[in-house]
Every structure is written in structure tokens, then in C-alpha cells.
Design a protein around this motif. Structure first.
Motif, mmCIF file in Angstrom:
data_model
loop_
_atom_site.group_PDB
_atom_site.id
_atom_site.type_symbol
_atom_site.label_atom_id
_atom_site.label_comp_id
_atom_site.label_asym_id
_atom_site.label_seq_id
_atom_site.Cartn_x
_atom_site.Cartn_y
_atom_site.Cartn_z
ATOM 1 N N PRO A 137 0.805 -1.231 0.000
ATOM 2 C CA PRO A 137 0.000 0.000 0.000
ATOM 3 C C PRO A 137 0.833 1.274 0.000
ATOM 4 O O PRO A 137 0.467 2.254 -0.654
ATOM 5 C CB PRO A 137 -0.823 -0.110 1.287
ATOM 6 N N VAL A 138 1.964 1.263 0.727
ATOM 7 C CA VAL A 138 2.820 2.447 0.758
ATOM 8 C C VAL A 138 3.408 2.695 -0.632
ATOM 9 O O VAL A 138 3.348 3.797 -1.176
ATOM 10 C CB VAL A 138 3.961 2.286 1.789
ATOM 11 N N LEU A 139 3.960 1.628 -1.221
ATOM 12 C CA LEU A 139 4.598 1.781 -2.530
ATOM 13 C C LEU A 139 3.577 2.164 -3.596
ATOM 14 O O LEU A 139 3.863 2.960 -4.488
ATOM 15 C CB LEU A 139 5.317 0.486 -2.917
ATOM 16 N N LEU A 141 0.913 3.924 -3.160
ATOM 17 C CA LEU A 141 0.542 5.335 -3.009
ATOM 18 C C LEU A 141 1.610 6.274 -3.545
ATOM 19 O O LEU A 141 1.303 7.257 -4.219
ATOM 20 C CB LEU A 141 0.268 5.660 -1.524
ATOM 21 N N HIS B 30 11.457 6.278 -4.538
ATOM 22 C CA HIS B 30 10.136 5.820 -4.074
ATOM 23 C C HIS B 30 10.209 4.396 -3.541
ATOM 24 O O HIS B 30 9.427 3.549 -3.940
ATOM 25 C CB HIS B 30 9.103 5.920 -5.205
ATOM 26 N N CYS B 31 11.157 4.160 -2.658
ATOM 27 C CA CYS B 31 11.294 2.812 -2.085
ATOM 28 C C CYS B 31 10.353 2.617 -0.906
ATOM 29 O O CYS B 31 10.064 1.490 -0.511
ATOM 30 C CB CYS B 31 12.741 2.557 -1.657
ATOM 31 N N GLY B 32 9.911 3.724 -0.306
ATOM 32 C CA GLY B 32 8.919 3.634 0.770
ATOM 33 C C GLY B 32 9.457 3.181 2.112
ATOM 34 O O GLY B 32 8.690 2.996 3.053
ATOM 35 N N ALA B 35 8.594 4.981 5.487
ATOM 36 C CA ALA B 35 7.356 4.706 6.224
ATOM 37 C C ALA B 35 7.648 3.871 7.470
ATOM 38 O O ALA B 35 7.061 4.085 8.539
ATOM 39 C CB ALA B 35 6.355 3.979 5.329
ATOM 40 N N TYR B 41 3.062 6.183 10.738
ATOM 41 C CA TYR B 41 2.715 5.109 9.808
ATOM 42 C C TYR B 41 2.657 3.757 10.524
ATOM 43 O O TYR B 41 1.685 3.024 10.396
ATOM 44 C CB TYR B 41 3.697 5.019 8.629
ATOM 45 N N ASP B 46 -1.515 3.585 7.889
ATOM 46 C CA ASP B 46 -2.107 4.418 6.842
ATOM 47 C C ASP B 46 -0.969 4.928 5.951
ATOM 48 O O ASP B 46 -0.128 5.706 6.402
ATOM 49 C CB ASP B 46 -2.854 5.600 7.488
ATOM 50 N N PRO B 47 -0.942 4.498 4.683
ATOM 51 C CA PRO B 47 0.194 4.862 3.822
ATOM 52 C C PRO B 47 0.350 6.364 3.608
ATOM 53 O O PRO B 47 1.422 6.822 3.215
ATOM 54 C CB PRO B 47 -0.118 4.157 2.494
ATOM 55 N N ARG B 48 -0.700 7.144 3.876
ATOM 56 C CA ARG B 48 -0.581 8.594 3.693
ATOM 57 C C ARG B 48 0.452 9.203 4.642
ATOM 58 O O ARG B 48 0.935 10.297 4.422
ATOM 59 C CB ARG B 48 -1.939 9.276 3.884
ATOM 60 N N THR B 50 3.352 8.052 5.094
ATOM 61 C CA THR B 50 4.710 7.807 4.603
ATOM 62 C C THR B 50 5.436 9.151 4.494
ATOM 63 O O THR B 50 4.945 10.061 3.820
ATOM 64 C CB THR B 50 4.654 7.141 3.203
ATOM 65 N N HIS B 53 5.747 11.036 1.256
ATOM 66 C CA HIS B 53 4.442 11.464 0.719
ATOM 67 C C HIS B 53 4.013 12.806 1.317
ATOM 68 O O HIS B 53 3.290 13.573 0.681
ATOM 69 C CB HIS B 53 3.390 10.381 1.013
#
Lengths: 219, 428
Positions: A137-139, A141, B30-32, B35, B41, B46-48, B50, B53
Motif C-alpha cells: 500500500p505504501v509503494l 501510493l 520511491h522505495c517507501g 514509512a 505510519y 495508513d500509507p498517507r 509515509t 508522501h
């Protein structure tokens, strides 16, 4: 245009042009960054910024333990695909012959069977990266169309190279021509998408590390 | 000053983009992974939340205005302009869902200082009129009254009088020519006056001359938290003016995390020149006193205790070794929590989150990260060195029915201080 003509164009004028765009584009990106400048830190420092910058360039290559334990697959896969790309690009005999013809530099290479196996693993690793990107979900988004374009641009030369070397799918000359064309495409597009990280990571680590080194804080 | 607007917000974001920011966006793949470093997070999933982001609007400004490809896209009308709705959508991510703890910046594999960028992007949100009410109120009170909690000088004078009467210690206001000028956070004046008593006792025992400025006793800086550098500058300038007028050699930052980074790192950059005095956190100073043999302690705390590293003091302040050395003097059963030191997890209340009532529920959810660290330790007491961490921890512990007292380290050192009857003040 037949296969021979396409191959001659792709490795000749096509590659020339692509390399020119790549070099000029990357220099432009570098200029776009450096020309913005940064303000001198007026707070009294505790240490040396340059030492901190160099330290972070090296140290950030390893993950923090607590994050590694949470995302071991994503992190290990990241190492795998970068090392795989390095082997496939720089340690394959015909590539080194090509570099030697172009730039006059050569170095030892690995047996082609080994590079072939590494390429297969790297293709798999890129596929895992894509699956993670589409399912986490993070990736999902934070991914943009640019991420998928960059993925395709990276995947194609690897795939066509593998197919050409193993004489699969298309006649060898056709596949080799497609392989070199896909490399041309990658070179042209790289300065204009996230593949700029191939040099920008050094700047990013340097800037964060410089501030940390100067202030005597962790980085 | 012009009225807040989307255009002004975008302009303020644009002005924050420098070479480091451009390198960070150019390097992001954008490896994330950021988060996984963020308690907002990890505790909400909730990915928002991150971290990268949260600076998406800044990325859009950078891409469309600072890159060739972005400029071409903008010229062709392929760029989505930033709107009021964007500021509204991101406001809660930028303020409620980020304590500026800086943990994300330490895990980013390409080295992006994401937390630094969130601090910068807040300038745009404040300019666009999209800052939380709680922080606007705190900043207004800081500018108009001198304290985000509305604490006025008489309240401080009352605390000083109370301490002087009950202990016989002398605490002077506006004494020129002394060595140190101590700052306080409003939280300490109102909720934890034991800090003031502790430094009075320790500085007396160390034979040091010190004072508090009646014009600038407040250490916190809401201007930095809300992202209004012009207001942050006013607050720093008050301290600088007072310290230079009194001619002190050093300003002591109290047990307040962001108060420390505000005066130590941001201050000179906000006023545009280096100070004529030094700045140290109280823990740095106490550890120097310990090394110089200026203070001795007696007795040991037998309780099993751990230290919560305030983000701004440990991660962003570099004060990690000192609290351990000080605890070594007084704690018989000290245990480290997981990720202690520079990688410690935030209490959830930093970066203005605790002043933003709208974020209360989210903050208590994020606190579960700290709860997990504490559950694994089973400590009797928690020690820290930030009044804001302390109140956030106390609230979080209470909400989770955890009976663990939270104590300030300076206060703990003072409790064990060997005090002699008459100490002559050494000249500054």
C-alpha cells in the motif's frame, strides 16, 4: 530496414546520440541541483562537514537494523538488483569489448554462463520489485507513472540481452539490435526520470552527512 | 503582510527549495522505507503517513519549476496545479502526522533529509493559511505574550519566589555580567517547576553565576514548529538581545527538545549571524560539571529505569552520551530501550503535535510505539530531558493505564547532589 541495418544504426549513430543525450542530460540535472546553492550554516559547529558527508556516503549503504528487520525482502532485493545490474552491465565480455572499442578501457570479465545466470536472477529481482510496488500500500501510493516507466526502461535491456545471448524468440541479429536500441532508449530517458538517483544519491548523502558532521549529530 | 493564499503558499514552498532539496528529490526512488521509520505510519498503517508522501506538494513545485522535463510538461499543460484542496488534504499529514522527529531522515537509503523537508514545507502551509488552530494560537501567544502557553513574567516570578522561600536558594532576574543565562519552557514553569529548583541548586553547588532574563525566559519557538521563519526569528532575536545585553558567556537550553534545536541550530541561521555567546543543553553542561568534578552525587536510585531520548536532543542535537554518563552517577538499575539513542522512537508530541488539539487522538495512537518499547522493558521509572516529551509520555501512559512515573534527568541529578553549606560563586 533489415536487422543488419538496424543493428548498425543502433550501435553507431543511435548510440552516439543516446550517449550524448545521457551525458548532457545528466550534466544539466547536476547543474539544476548545484546552481540552487545552499546557505552556510551559521550555527557554531562541533565537527567537520566534509568528513560527515563522506562518512554518510559510505554508511548509508547499509540499512538500519530496525528497518531491515521490518522489510528484509525489499532491502535484500534492492541489493540484489543493483549488484545484478552491475554484473550484467560491466562484467560481461562483449560489453567490455564494446567499452574498449568506444572508450579504450577494459577490465577482466566473468564467464558468460555466470553473467547469464546473474541476468536471469536480476530479471527475477526486478519482477519482485514490480510486484512489491504494485501490492504494497505504501509503494502503491507513492509510485508515479515515472516509476513504472523507469522499471520498463531498466527491464528491457536486461531481457533483450538475455534473449539475444540465448538465441531465443527472435533471430540473433534482430534481438541484438533490439537490445542495443533499448539501451539507447534507457540512456536518452535516464536523465529525465528517477534514474538520476544513480548520481544524485551521492549528493543527497553528502548534503545530509555534511550537516550532520558539522553539527556532530547522527546521520 | 499579505493575506494567506494558495499562491503565497506555493511561493513560500518555492523559496525553500535549495540544492539539498533538489538533490533529495532527484535521488528519491520511491522505495517507501521511510514509512517504516515513522511512528505515525507504523501505528496506523495508513500509507498517507509515509514521510516522503508528506512533501508531495514540494516535490510538485520542484519538478514543475526546477527541472527541464517538468518545465516542458508545465508548458504543455501536463502539470496539475496545486490547489486549495491540496493544501487542505496535506495539512493534517504535514502537521498532525509528523513530529519532525527526524527518524525517516536516518533510514533513507539515498540519504534524503525528509524531516528537514517537512519542516521546510510547513512554511508554505502556514503562508497558505493551512496551519492548525492550536499552533496558530501558540504562535500568536508566543509573539504577543512571550510564551506559547500564555505564561507571563508574574507567573515565573511567583515560581521563583516560591522556590526561594521553600529552599533559601537565590534566583536572580536580569543580573548582568554573569556566566550563564538560563532559559525555561512554559511547560517547566507551569507543570515542572522542580527543574528550576534543580538548576538553581546545581549551579549554586558548582559555584556558577547565572540569571534569567525577564525579557526572554522562554526557550520554545512556536514559529519553527508552525513553519513561520519570520516569527521564529522574532522569538530567537529576543533571546539573543537579552543574552548580549546581559553579557553572558553561555545560554543554557532547558529540558526542552525543540527549544534546544531552535536556539542551538536554527537561531543563528534565522537572525543571519553567529552569536556572541555559546549555547549548551543543560545535559551537556551537567556532564561537563561532572567531568570537571564540580558536582558530586550521593546515593543511587534502586528502581529499574530507562531513558527516553528526546528526538531533538539526541537525534538532532547529538546529546546522546551525556545523559548516560549522568545516569551512571545515580542509577543502579539503568536499562536501555530498543533503538535507544539516535534511533529512538518519538513520544509522538514533538514538532507542534502536542500543541495541536486536532491531533490528540492520532498522537495517542502513535504513542503505542513508545508503549511497545516500554512493555518490553518493564521499568519502574522513565527518565527524560524534555518537558514536552514528559507531558506527552505522562498522557500516553495514563491513557494506557501504565503506572510509570516520568522524571526529568536534571531533577534526578539535583536530588542526589552533594550540597555544601557555602559555595562562593566563581567569577565569570
Amino acid at each position: 530496414m533489415n536487422a543488419d541495418e538496424l543493428l548498425i544504426w543502433a550501435r553507431g549513430p543511435g548510440f552516439d546520440l543516446a550517449l550524448l543525450v545521457f551525458v548532457a542530460g545528466m550534466l544539466l540535472r547536476l547543474f539544476e541541483i548545484l546552481s540552487l546553492g545552499r546557505k552556510r550554516d551559521l550555527a557554531e559547529g562541533r565537527g567537520c562537514g566534509a568528513v560527515g558527508g563522506l562518512r554518510t556516503i559510505l554508511s548509508r549503504t547499509l540499512p538500519r537494523r530496525s528497518v531491515f528487520l521490518k522489510e528484509p525482502l525489499r532491502i535484500l532485493n534492492g541489493y540484489l538488483l543493483h549488484m545484478g545490474l552491475f554484473v550484467a552491465i560491466f562484467l560481461f565480455g562483449p560489453h567490455i569489448d564494446f567499452f574498449k572499442a568506444w572508450f579504450g578501457l577494459s577490465w577482466p570479465y566473468l564467464p558468460s554462463g555466470m553473467v547469464d545466470a546473474v541476468t536471469a536472477v536480476t530479471l527475477l529481482s526486478l519482477t519482485v520489485a514490480l510486484v512489491l510496488r504494485m501490492n504494497n500500500p505504501v509503494l502503491r501510493l507513492i509510485s508515479t507513472s515515472g516509476d513504472y516507466v523507469a522499471w520498463v526502461l531498466t527491464f528491457l535491456p536486461l531481457l533483450t540481452g538475455y534473449l539475444a545471448h540465448n538465441h531465443l524468440l527472435l533471430p540473433y541479429t534482430w534481438m541484438l539490435a533490439l537490445h542495443i536500441l533499448s539501451v539507447d532508449l534507457l540512456l536518452v530517458a535516464a536523465p529525465f526520470n528517477k534514474l538520476t538517483h544513480m548520481f544524485a544519491f551521492l549528493l543527497a548523502r553528502w548534503y545530509q552527512g555534511y550537516q550532520a558532521g558539522y553539527r556532530g549529530i547522527a546521520s | 503582510m499579505s493575506a494567506p493564499s494558495v499562491e503565497k503558499g506555493i511561493r513560500f514552498i518555492r523559496e525553500q527549495i535549495d540544492a539539498p532539496v533538489a538533490s533529495f528529490f532527484s535521488a528519491c526512488v520511491h522505495c517507501g522505507l521511510c514509512a517504516e521509520a515513522c511512528l505515525f505510519y507504523t501505528q496506523t498503517q495508513d500509507p498517507r503517513y509515509t514521510p516522503i508522501h508528506k512533501v508531495a506538494l514540494m516535490r510538485r513545485v520542484w519538478e514543475s519549476e526546477f527541472t527541464l522535463w517538468g518545465r516542458i510538461k508545465s508548458a504543455l499543460g501536463l502539470t496539475k496545479p496545486i490547489t486549495e484542496a491540496d493544501f487542505t488534504e496535506w495539512e493534517t499529514l504535514v502537521y498532525d502526522g509528523c513530529s519532525l522527529c527526524g527518524r525517516c531522515s536516518l533510514v533513507c537509503p539515498v540519504g534524503n533529509d525528509i524531516s528537514g523537508m517537512i519542516r521546510k514545507v510547513r512554511e508554505g502551509f502556514a503562508a497558505a493559511g493551512h496551519a492548525p488552530e492550536g499552533l496558530i494560537g501558540a504562535t500568536t501567544r508566543a509573539i504577543e505574550i512571550g510564551s506559547p502557553m500564555g505564561v507571563r513574567l508574574p507567573a515565573l516570578q511567583a515560581q521563583i519566589r516560591h522556590i526561594q522561600e521553600s529552599t533559601g536558594l537565590e534566583i536572580s532576574l536580569d543580573r548582568p555580567g554573569v556566566e550563564y543565562m538560563a532559559l525555561l519552557s512554559s511547560m517547566e514553569i507551569m507543570n515542572f517547576p522542580e527543574y528550576l529548583e534543580a538548576i538553581a541548586r546545581i549551579l549554586r553547588q558548582a559555584g556558577k553565576s547565572w540569571t534569567i532574563s525577564s525579557k526572554a525566559f522562554e526557550a520554545t519557538n512556536s514559529g519553527i514548529q508552525i513553519g513561520a521563519s519570520d516569527l521564529a526569528r522574532v522569538l530567537v532575536q529576543r533571546i539573543v538581545d537579552a543574552a548580549e545585553e546581559l553579557g553572558v558567556k553561555m545560554v543554557i537550553s532547558p529540558e526542552c527538545g525543540h527549544g534546544y534545536t531552535a536556539i542551538r541550530w536554527d537561531g543563528p541561521n534565522l537572525i543571519g549571524r553567529p552569536y556572541k555567546f555559546k549555547v549548551k543543553h543543560i545535559l551537556e553542561l551537567l556532564d561537563e560539571f561532572r567531568e570537571q568534578g564540580l558536582i558530586q552525587t550521593q546515593g543511587l536510585e534502586e528502581a529499574r529505569l530507562s531513558f527516553h531520548d528526546p528526538c531533538q536532543i539526541a537525534r538532532k542535537g547529538g546529546v546522546v552520551r551525556q545523559p548516560r554518563a549522568l545516569l551512571g552517577l545515580v542509577a543502579a538499575n539503568f536499562v536501555e530501550m530498543s533503538d535507544a539513542g539516535a534511533m529512538n522512537w518519538c513520544c509522538g508530541g514533538g514538532g507542534g503535535v502536542s500543541a495541536n488539539e486536532r491531533a490528540d487522538a492520532l498522537r495517542l495512537t502513535a504513542f503505542k510505539q513508545k508503549k511497545a518499547q516500554l512493555d518490553a522493558l518493564k521499568v519502574d521509572t522513565l527518565v527524560t530531558a524534555c518537558a514536552n516529551c514528559r507531558i506527552t509520555l505522562e498522557e500516553g501512559l495514563e491513557a494506557n493505564d501504565m503506572n510509570i512515573p516520568v522524571i526529568g534527568l536534571t531533577e534526578m541529578i539535583a536530588e542526589h547532589l552533594v550540597e555544601t553549606d557555602r559555595i562562593e560563586e566563581k567569577s565569570a
